[in-house]
Design a protein around this motif. Structure first.
Motif: not given
Length: 342
Positions: A90, A17, A95
Motif C-alpha cells: 500500500s 495506491a 491506506a
C-alpha cells in the motif's frame, strides 16, 4: 557493544495506491454474509469466506524488492493455509487501514499505531505480534548530522559484524532499550526542522512527537516536520543536510549501509524513545473464526520453517511471531488518541 538491529517498522513510498471503496454487505460477492436474520428462529450466522486472501504490507525497503519478498511470503502462507494468497504494497499505513475496513485486504501487517487503528476504525482483529532479538518491543532512534549541537558527550564509533561503522552519543551506543539521551532532545525547538516518517507511524511520528511534548514541552501538532515516506528516506533527509535531526526505527541505517557504507557516520544517533510494542498482524473482522485461526496458525507455522523465517526476515526483519499482547497495545492506543483528528 551495541547490538546490530534491523527493525522494519514501516513508512510509505509505494507506487500502488488503494482505492478506498466501500462494500455492500448485502451483495453475494461480499466475504461476509449472514448477519442476524432477525427472524427469531435461532438460525446460526453463516460467514462466506473469500476464495482468495489478500495480504497487505507497507514499505520498509525499496518497493520493488519488498513486492518480490512479499509475493514469496504470500506463496508460503498460501501453501500452509490452503487458500491462494495475493499480496500488495500500500501507499501508506492509512491506506492499508482503509483497505482492511473496505474489503480490499484480509490480512494486514502493521506498525503498532496502525494496528490499533485497523482494529478501532476498520473492525480488524489483531492476532499476532512480531518478535526481534527476543523482544516484542522496539524504540525510535533520533539522529543528527550536527553532533556538535546534539551530542552532549563524545561521539562513539561502533563497528558491527560486517565491518560497518556506526556513530552514537549520549549513551545510545550501550543502551539496549529506551528512553536514552533525552537531555539532548530539550535542545530541539518548536521550529527546528525534523525529518519524520509517516503521519501514521508509531516510531516515525507518534512516539517521538509525544516524547518532545513531555521532554521539551513542545506542541506535538505544531512541529516543523517533513514526512519522508519511509524510515530509510528519513535518514537520507538528514544525511543530505536537508534537516538537522530526524527519526526512524532503531537501526534503520542497516537498510542503507550496503548502498552507502558511510551512512552510519554521516548520521549520528543521539537519543531513543521509550519502548514501543512491535508491529503485528491483523485480519479482517468479517472472516470466520475458523479461518482467522487458520491464518494465525499458518503464519506461525511458516515462521518455524527455514524458508519461511528467511522470508519474514526479508520482508520486515521478523524473527518470531507470538499471539498479540492486547494489553501492551493499549499504550499505543493512548498515544494515538493524542493525535485524534489528524
Amino acid at each position: 557493544m551495541k547490538r546490530n538491529l534491523r527493525w522494519a517498522a514501516v513508512g510509505a513510498v509505494a507506487a500502488l495506491a488503494l482505492t478506498a471503496c466501500g462494500s455492500n454487505p448485502n451483495e453475494p460477492e461480499d466475504s461476509a454474509d449472514g448477519g442476524d436474520s432477525g427472524d427469531g428462529g435461532g438460525q446460526e450466522e453463516t460467514v462466506e469466506n473469500p476464495e482468495t486472501l489478500i495480504l497487505g504490507l507497507v514499505p520498509s525497503q525499496e518497493v520493488d524488492t519488498l513486492v518480490e519478498d512479499a509475493d514469496a511470503l504470500g506463496a508460503l502462507i498460501s501453501e500452509e493455509v490452503g487458500i491462494p494468497v495475493e499480496t500488495f504494497v500500500s501507499e501508506s499505513y492509512a491506506a492499508l487501514v482503509t483497505a482492511m475496513g473496505t474489503g480490499q485486504a484480509h490480512i494486514g501487517m502493521f506498525g503498532p499505531i496502525a494496528l490499533v487503528q485497523a482494529a478501532d476504525q476498520g473492525g480488524a482483529e489483531i492476532i499476532l505480534q512480531s518478535v526481534r532479538y527476543g523482544s516484542p518491543t522496539y524504540h525510535t532512534q533520533w539522529f543528527t548530522n550536527d553532533p556538535g549541537t546534539y551530542c552532549l558527550d563524545d561521539v562513539v564509533e561502533v563497528t558491527n559484524d560486517d565491518g560497518s561503522v556506526y556513530t552514537f552519543c549520549n549513551g545510545t551506543d550501550s543502551a539496549e532499550s529506551g528512553p536514552a539521551g533525552e537531555d539532548a532532545l530539550a535542545l530541539i525547538e518548536q521550529d527546528t526542522p525534523i525529518s519524520m516518517v509517516d503521519a501514521a507511524s508509531a516510531s516515525g511520528y507518534y512516539y517521538p512527537a509525544t516524547q518532545l511534548q513531555r521532554v521539551a514541552d513542545l506542541d506535538p501538532l505544531a512541529l516543523n516536520t517533513q514526512f519522508a515516506g519511509g524510515h530509510p528516506n528519513s535518514i537520507l533527509n538528514v544525511a543530505s543536510g536537508d534537516y538537522p535531526v530526524g527519526v526512524s526505527f532503531d537501526d534503520a541505517r542497516d537498510n542503507l549501509v550496503e548502498e552507502n557504507p558511510q551512512i552510519g557516520e554521516e548520521v549520528t544517533v543521539f537519543a531513543y524513545s521509550g519502548e514501543i510494542p512491535n508491529d503485528g498482524v491483523a485480519v479482517a473482522g468479517d472472516l470466520s473464526d475458523e479461518l482467522t485461526q487458520q491464518i494465525s496458525d499458518a503464519m506461525i507455522a511458516v515462521m518455524e520453517t527455514e524458508e519461511g523465517a528467511a522470508q519474514f526476515d526479508a520482508v520486515y526483519s521478523i524473527e518470531g511471531l507470538v499471539p498479540a499482547d492486547l494489553d501492551a497495545l493499549e499504550e499505543a492506543r493512548e498515544v494515538e488518541a493524542n493525535f485524534a483528528g489528524l
